[in-house]
Write an enzyme that holds these catalytic residues in place. Structure first.
Site, PDB file in Angstrom:
ATOM      1  N   LYS A  12       9.203 -36.723  -7.131  1.00  0.00           N
ATOM      2  CA  LYS A  12       8.976 -37.611  -5.993  1.00  0.00           C
ATOM      3  C   LYS A  12       9.433 -36.925  -4.717  1.00  0.00           C
ATOM      4  O   LYS A  12      10.461 -36.252  -4.691  1.00  0.00           O
ATOM      5  CB  LYS A  12       9.770 -38.908  -6.205  1.00  0.00           C
ATOM      6  CG  LYS A  12       9.723 -39.917  -5.061  1.00  0.00           C
ATOM      7  CD  LYS A  12      10.833 -39.776  -4.019  1.00  0.00           C
ATOM      8  CE  LYS A  12      12.228 -39.767  -4.553  1.00  0.00           C
ATOM      9  NZ  LYS A  12      13.231 -39.585  -3.431  1.00  0.00           N
ATOM     10  N   ASP A 141      14.069 -46.498  -6.592  1.00  0.00           N
ATOM     11  CA  ASP A 141      12.858 -45.681  -6.599  1.00  0.00           C
ATOM     12  C   ASP A 141      12.017 -45.851  -7.857  1.00  0.00           C
ATOM     13  O   ASP A 141      10.914 -45.299  -7.941  1.00  0.00           O
ATOM     14  CB  ASP A 141      13.213 -44.191  -6.484  1.00  0.00           C
ATOM     15  CG  ASP A 141      13.754 -43.807  -5.121  1.00  0.00           C
ATOM     16  OD1 ASP A 141      13.714 -44.651  -4.207  1.00  0.00           O
ATOM     17  OD2 ASP A 141      14.212 -42.663  -4.985  1.00  0.00           O
TER      18      ASP A 141
END
Length: 283
Positions: A12, A141
């Site tokens: 990410k 997240d």
């Protein structure tokens, strides 16, 4: 693992990260643009007599494979939500290719990959949106990492909405980390409390990304000064965007062509062979 089920914990990056306010519970209200790279950690699983986890790979050292690991917590959480008879005990193997405490998803990506694996093989009726809600308690997240495609995150990052208009899929990307972990909590705690304005997302992608920022960079640099060195080196290699991801210390650079990215990677490998790097493209 012969015949194992497999998934990838995609790396990410935060193309931008605006911190808007500090909340009473210690978390922070943020606006962030998540993107994901076509490489990351590997998860394998086989049905077993009990849940267990083994960890190998370049960045396995020091990681706890016990019940508190987010991989095992993801399995236990989905089993609790959807019924113990639906998800059998699993022997899992995590191959850790991404640096730890690096601002690129890490445990969140691994938890999300595990959740996708469990859904695919044992909970096929569970949609993506439901899976994202299920695993959101594992970390801010994790929901975005379930989707693993460009999206806008708000709240503490757990409220996710798609951003297909950005059309960044296939963009060549280079990730660089100085092999120095940066603790997320202290970086957020050191944020100066000044709201520098909202994150704008729309059709003018490059202009809006140029105008955006990472509000955690100053605090991360105080913990890891090498971030400045990496961004300076990356900027000299002429990407169209270079920025720190998340709470650091990984930085990324976006290029117009894969050849430009690969030339930049070769230059950095020659001048800073101790830095970790990964080349890829945005998913």
């Amino acid at each position: 693992m012969s015949g194992a089920m497999r998934e990838t914990g995609w790396a990410k990056i935060n193309l931008a990260l605006h911190v808007r306010a500090r909340r009473d519970d210690g978390y922070h209200e943020i606006e962030t643009l998540f993107a994901f790279v076509d490489g990351g950690d590997a998860i394998e699983a086989e049905v077993a007599d009990a849940d267990r986890l083994s960890i190998d790979g370049e960045f396995a050292e020091g990681l706890d494979a016990g019940a508190d690991n987010l991989v095992l917590r993801a399995v236990a959480l989905l089993r609790r939500i959807h019924g113990g008879d639906r998800v059998p005990p699993l022997a899992l193997r995590l191959t850790k290719a991404l640096p730890v405490a690096a601002g690129i998803g890490g445990g969140s990506a691994d938890a999300a990959a595990t959740a996708r694996l469990v859904r695919q093989h044992f909970l096929p009726e569970v949609g993506e949106a439901e899976l994202m809600r299920d695993v959101a308690p594992l970390g801010a997240d994790v929901a975005a990492c379930v989707a693993s495609r460009t999206c806008l995150g708000t709240g503490i990052g757990e409220r996710v909405q798609a951003a297909p208009e950005l059309r960044l899929t296939g963009t060549p990307v280079l990730l660089v980390n100085p092999r120095a972990p940066v603790a997320t909590g202290p970086v957020f705690a050191a944020w100066d409390g000044f709201d520098r304005g909202p994150l704008l997302v729309g059709a003018e992608v490059r202009a809006q990304l140029f105008a955006a920022r990472n509000d955690l960079q100053r605090a991360a640099v105080a913990q890891c000064p090498a971030v400045v060195d990496i961004l300076t080196e990356l900027g000299a290699l002429k990407p169209w965007l270079a920025r720190m991801s998340g709470s650091g210390a990984t930085c990324f650079a976006l290029f117009d062509a894969a050849a430009e990215r690969d030339a930049a990677a070769a230059t950095l490998a020659a001048s800073h062979p101790h830095w970790w790097q990964m080349t890829g493209a945005l998913r």
